[in-house]
Design a protein around this motif. Structure first.
Motif, short mmCIF file in Angstrom:
data_model
loop_
_atom_site.label_atom_id
_atom_site.label_comp_id
_atom_site.label_asym_id
_atom_site.label_seq_id
_atom_site.Cartn_x
_atom_site.Cartn_y
_atom_site.Cartn_z
N PHE A 141 -4.22 0.13 1.02
CA PHE A 141 -2.93 -0.17 1.62
C PHE A 141 -2.10 1.10 1.77
O PHE A 141 -2.04 1.92 0.85
CB PHE A 141 -2.13 -1.14 0.75
CG PHE A 141 -2.68 -2.53 0.68
CD1 PHE A 141 -2.27 -3.50 1.58
CD2 PHE A 141 -3.59 -2.88 -0.31
CE1 PHE A 141 -2.75 -4.80 1.51
CE2 PHE A 141 -4.08 -4.18 -0.40
CZ PHE A 141 -3.67 -5.13 0.52
N ASP A 142 -1.43 1.22 2.89
CA ASP A 142 -0.30 2.13 2.98
C ASP A 142 0.82 1.56 2.10
O ASP A 142 0.76 0.39 1.68
CB ASP A 142 0.16 2.23 4.44
CG ASP A 142 1.44 3.00 4.59
OD1 ASP A 142 1.49 4.16 4.16
OD2 ASP A 142 2.41 2.42 5.12
N TRP A 143 1.84 2.37 1.82
CA TRP A 143 2.91 1.91 0.95
C TRP A 143 4.18 1.56 1.72
O TRP A 143 4.49 0.39 1.91
CB TRP A 143 3.21 3.00 -0.10
CG TRP A 143 4.17 2.56 -1.15
CD1 TRP A 143 5.51 2.84 -1.23
CD2 TRP A 143 3.87 1.73 -2.28
NE1 TRP A 143 6.06 2.24 -2.33
CE2 TRP A 143 5.09 1.55 -3.00
CE3 TRP A 143 2.72 1.11 -2.77
CZ2 TRP A 143 5.17 0.80 -4.17
CZ3 TRP A 143 2.79 0.36 -3.92
CH2 TRP A 143 4.02 0.21 -4.61
N ASP A 144 4.91 2.58 2.20
CA ASP A 144 6.18 2.34 2.87
C ASP A 144 5.98 1.60 4.19
O ASP A 144 5.20 2.02 5.05
CB ASP A 144 6.91 3.66 3.14
CG ASP A 144 7.39 4.31 1.85
OD1 ASP A 144 8.12 3.65 1.10
OD2 ASP A 144 7.02 5.47 1.60
N GLY A 145 6.67 0.48 4.35
CA GLY A 145 6.58 -0.30 5.57
C GLY A 145 5.42 -1.27 5.61
O GLY A 145 5.32 -2.07 6.55
N THR A 146 4.54 -1.20 4.61
CA THR A 146 3.39 -2.11 4.53
C THR A 146 3.52 -3.03 3.32
O THR A 146 3.44 -4.25 3.43
CB THR A 146 2.08 -1.32 4.47
OG1 THR A 146 1.96 -0.50 5.64
CG2 THR A 146 0.87 -2.26 4.38
#
Length: 217
Positions: free
Chosen positions: A9-14
């Motif tokens: 997973f990406d972090w910011d916005g995800t």
């Protein structure tokens, strides 16, 4: 049989609802240095990149020797308000479900190691992820190294790995690494630009993402 072993997973916005704060912090940092303030669109485009690459794109008129100063002002504004942001609703439940189904989970983010560790410590996520990579530890997105290192650490093959993110940088990294990808439309980038990277799905909410993973993961 499930399709994937590793979900990154990406972090910011995800996972984390931080897009607006990042945009505002970039704009305020530019204003502090009396340089042109980027539009919301230009500032949000850089989310997911390493800090140096992000600031270079958001503020192209700034000389390279002033990037550290801009970075300090960005961190000042971000840290001052980071208590205002939180996980997207349903994220924690989705991650616990994936852990219960024995998926390997990882984070691949443009944040710094310090920033990610601080976020993990305050969002009840410690122990949910098997590995993570940040932009100050390896190459920034969309270079594939971040995903490649995660796959090597966790023993996952590209064909059994899925990258989930809210930016074209995330999806391009997945393509570069030879993995499948899923885009989420509720983060930093407009989902109209995702088609070029052939995502297996574009999720319009965490509930949508969780439902797709339950059927196709």
């Amino acid at each position: 049989m499930r399709r994937y072993d590793l979900i990154a997973f990406d972090w910011d916005g995800t996972l984390f609802d931080s897009t607006a704060l990042i945009v505002r912090s970039i704009q305020r940092a530019c204003a502090d240095l009396a340089v042109p303030v980027p539009s919301d669109e230009r500032a949000s485009y850089v989310i997911g990149l390493g800090l140096h690459d992000a600031l270079q794109h958001a503020c192209p008129d700034l000389t390279a020797e002033r990037y550290p100063e801009l970075g300090r002002r960005y961190r000042h504004h971000y840290l001052a308000s980071q208590h205002e942001i939180s996980l997207f609703r349903g994220t924690l439940e989705m991650l616990h479900d994936l852990r219960g189904r024995q998926f390997l989970l990882a984070v691949a983010t443009g944040k710094s190691r310090r920033g990610l560790d601080e976020a993990l410590a305050h969002t009840e996520l410690q122990g949910l992820f098997d590995a993570s990579r940040t932009a100050d530890e390896t190459f920034s997105k969309p270079h594939p190294r971040m995903l490649q290192e995660l796959m090597a650490e966790l023993g996952a093959e590209p064909g059994r790995t899925l990258m989930i993110g809210d930016t074209t940088h995330d999806l391009q990294m997945a393509v570069n690494a030879g993995t499948d990808c899923v885009g989420v439309s509720y983060g930093a980038h407009e989902s109209a630009g995702f088609a070029a990277y052939a995502p297996r799905h574009v999720a319009h909410s965490v509930a949508d993402l969780a439902a797709w993973l339950s059927q196709h993961g």
